[in-house]
Design a protein around this motif. Sequence first.
Motif, PDB file in Angstrom:
ATOM      1  N   ALA A  57      62.937 -18.831  44.051  1.00  0.00           N
ATOM      2  CA  ALA A  57      62.428 -19.133  42.860  1.00  0.00           C
ATOM      3  C   ALA A  57      61.285 -19.860  42.580  1.00  0.00           C
ATOM      4  CB  ALA A  57      63.611 -19.854  41.870  1.00  0.00           C
ATOM      5  N   ASP A  58      61.009 -20.758  43.016  1.00  0.00           N
ATOM      6  CA  ASP A  58      59.616 -21.539  43.212  1.00  0.00           C
ATOM      7  C   ASP A  58      58.511 -20.880  43.206  1.00  0.00           C
ATOM      8  OD1 ASP A  58      61.244 -23.965  42.496  1.00  0.00           O
ATOM      9  OD2 ASP A  58      61.254 -24.213  44.678  1.00  0.00           O
ATOM     10  N   GLY A  59      58.484 -19.961  44.240  1.00  0.00           N
ATOM     11  CA  GLY A  59      57.480 -18.914  44.387  1.00  0.00           C
ATOM     12  C   GLY A  59      57.453 -17.891  43.294  1.00  0.00           C
ATOM     13  N   ILE A  60      58.545 -17.533  42.821  1.00  0.00           N
ATOM     14  CA  ILE A  60      58.345 -16.397  41.813  1.00  0.00           C
ATOM     15  C   ILE A  60      57.780 -17.137  40.746  1.00  0.00           C
ATOM     16  CG2 ILE A  60      59.936 -15.000  40.306  1.00  0.00           C
ATOM     17  CD1 ILE A  60      61.542 -14.463  42.679  1.00  0.00           C
ATOM     18  N   MET A  61      58.236 -18.436  40.342  1.00  0.00           N
ATOM     19  CA  MET A  61      57.791 -18.780  38.829  1.00  0.00           C
ATOM     20  C   MET A  61      56.510 -19.414  39.034  1.00  0.00           C
ATOM     21  SD  MET A  61      61.411 -20.653  37.504  1.00  0.00           S
ATOM     22  CE  MET A  61      61.287 -21.721  38.532  1.00  0.00           C
ATOM     23  N   ASN A  62      55.816 -19.655  40.290  1.00  0.00           N
ATOM     24  CA  ASN A  62      54.592 -20.275  40.455  1.00  0.00           C
ATOM     25  C   ASN A  62      53.498 -19.475  39.843  1.00  0.00           C
ATOM     26  OD1 ASN A  62      52.286 -21.637  41.218  1.00  0.00           O
ATOM     27  ND2 ASN A  62      52.936 -21.404  43.570  1.00  0.00           N
ATOM     28  N   LYS A  63      52.823 -19.997  38.751  1.00  0.00           N
ATOM     29  CA  LYS A  63      51.894 -19.365  38.139  1.00  0.00           C
ATOM     30  C   LYS A  63      50.516 -18.959  38.968  1.00  0.00           C
ATOM     31  CE  LYS A  63      54.243 -19.351  34.368  1.00  0.00           C
ATOM     32  NZ  LYS A  63      54.870 -18.055  33.993  1.00  0.00           N
ATOM     33  N   ARG A  64      50.336 -19.772  39.946  1.00  0.00           N
ATOM     34  CA  ARG A  64      49.112 -19.745  40.841  1.00  0.00           C
ATOM     35  C   ARG A  64      49.153 -18.932  41.878  1.00  0.00           C
ATOM     36  NH1 ARG A  64      47.111 -25.686  42.012  1.00  0.00           N
ATOM     37  NH2 ARG A  64      48.182 -25.141  43.761  1.00  0.00           N
ATOM     38  N   ARG A  65      50.337 -18.160  42.030  1.00  0.00           N
ATOM     39  CA  ARG A  65      50.737 -17.331  43.211  1.00  0.00           C
ATOM     40  C   ARG A  65      49.650 -16.105  43.083  1.00  0.00           C
ATOM     41  NH1 ARG A  65      54.829 -15.896  39.659  1.00  0.00           N
ATOM     42  NH2 ARG A  65      54.585 -13.797  38.865  1.00  0.00           N
ATOM     43  N   PRO A  66      49.443 -15.199  43.962  1.00  0.00           N
ATOM     44  CA  PRO A  66      48.902 -14.039  43.923  1.00  0.00           C
ATOM     45  C   PRO A  66      49.572 -12.860  43.339  1.00  0.00           C
ATOM     46  CG  PRO A  66      49.251 -14.707  46.392  1.00  0.00           C
ATOM     47  CD  PRO A  66      49.951 -15.575  45.523  1.00  0.00           C
ATOM     48  N   ALA A  67      48.494 -12.133  42.665  1.00  0.00           N
ATOM     49  CA  ALA A  67      49.182 -11.387  41.613  1.00  0.00           C
ATOM     50  C   ALA A  67      50.020 -10.127  42.252  1.00  0.00           C
ATOM     51  CB  ALA A  67      48.036 -10.213  41.000  1.00  0.00           C
ATOM     52  N   ASN A  68      49.586  -9.832  43.563  1.00  0.00           N
ATOM     53  CA  ASN A  68      50.289  -9.116  44.288  1.00  0.00           C
ATOM     54  C   ASN A  68      50.522  -9.517  45.826  1.00  0.00           C
ATOM     55  OD1 ASN A  68      47.761  -8.825  45.153  1.00  0.00           O
ATOM     56  ND2 ASN A  68      47.697  -6.680  45.766  1.00  0.00           N
ATOM     57  N   PRO A  69      51.959 -10.342  45.879  1.00  0.00           N
ATOM     58  CA  PRO A  69      51.927 -10.817  47.195  1.00  0.00           C
ATOM     59  C   PRO A  69      52.290 -10.114  48.168  1.00  0.00           C
ATOM     60  CG  PRO A  69      54.005 -11.236  45.626  1.00  0.00           C
ATOM     61  CD  PRO A  69      52.800 -10.411  44.962  1.00  0.00           C
ATOM     62  N   PRO A  70      51.827 -10.461  49.246  1.00  0.00           N
ATOM     63  CA  PRO A  70      51.938  -9.617  50.435  1.00  0.00           C
ATOM     64  C   PRO A  70      53.271  -9.433  51.037  1.00  0.00           C
ATOM     65  CG  PRO A  70      51.077 -11.586  51.273  1.00  0.00           C
ATOM     66  CD  PRO A  70      51.405 -11.904  49.742  1.00  0.00           C
ATOM     67  N   LEU A  71      54.123  -8.708  50.215  1.00  0.00           N
ATOM     68  CA  LEU A  71      55.458  -8.510  50.805  1.00  0.00           C
ATOM     69  C   LEU A  71      55.712  -7.008  51.276  1.00  0.00           C
ATOM     70  CD1 LEU A  71      57.090  -9.809  47.755  1.00  0.00           C
ATOM     71  CD2 LEU A  71      56.958 -11.038  49.774  1.00  0.00           C
ATOM     72  N   ALA A  72      54.843  -6.360  51.052  1.00  0.00           N
ATOM     73  CA  ALA A  72      54.904  -4.833  51.599  1.00  0.00           C
ATOM     74  C   ALA A  72      54.240  -4.656  53.052  1.00  0.00           C
ATOM     75  CB  ALA A  72      54.149  -3.846  50.821  1.00  0.00           C
ATOM     76  N   PRO A  73      54.758  -4.007  53.949  1.00  0.00           N
ATOM     77  CA  PRO A  73      54.015  -3.861  55.345  1.00  0.00           C
ATOM     78  C   PRO A  73      52.836  -3.389  55.215  1.00  0.00           C
ATOM     79  CG  PRO A  73      56.065  -2.418  55.102  1.00  0.00           C
ATOM     80  CD  PRO A  73      55.832  -3.160  53.745  1.00  0.00           C
ATOM     81  N   PRO A  74      51.899  -3.535  56.311  1.00  0.00           N
ATOM     82  CA  PRO A  74      50.281  -3.064  56.022  1.00  0.00           C
ATOM     83  C   PRO A  74      50.541  -1.364  56.216  1.00  0.00           C
ATOM     84  CG  PRO A  74      50.903  -4.213  58.347  1.00  0.00           C
ATOM     85  CD  PRO A  74      52.015  -4.603  57.141  1.00  0.00           C
TER      86      PRO A  74
END
Length: 127
Positions: A57-74
């Motif tokens: 939740a802290d990462g999801i609600m963080n306004k300064r997180r990147p627009a597209n977090p690197p969650l997908a495999p390369p």
Amino acid sequence: MGKGGEQSVSNNVGNQSSKKLKLEHMPTEELRKWAKAYNVDSDKDRQYMLQELNPFADGIMNKRRPANPPLAPPTFTLKTIKDAIPEHCFKRSLAKSVGFLLTDFVKIAIFGYLATFISNPVAINLP
């Protein structure tokens, strides 16, 4: 509480549902989006998604997180990287390897010799 701040495990077993979840204010569709991003089953009910996404939740609600977090495999693999390197780079050569080794030893000897002049600036005859 026991010695050293140890907590009993039995006290925390039933508290999961009574604990306030940080993402309760979020609409269900947005929860489904984040559930897909974090590999949580987005077809289940809202309460299940809230409990599973609560650690993030802290990462999801963080306004300064990147627009597209690197969650997908390369999109590339090690094989595609290896295929991009020319074939002659993988050929071994004993003569080249020994040549590089000797060059490194010569450089070490030169810098070692020059390092002996560091403590004696007069020997270099600087103005």
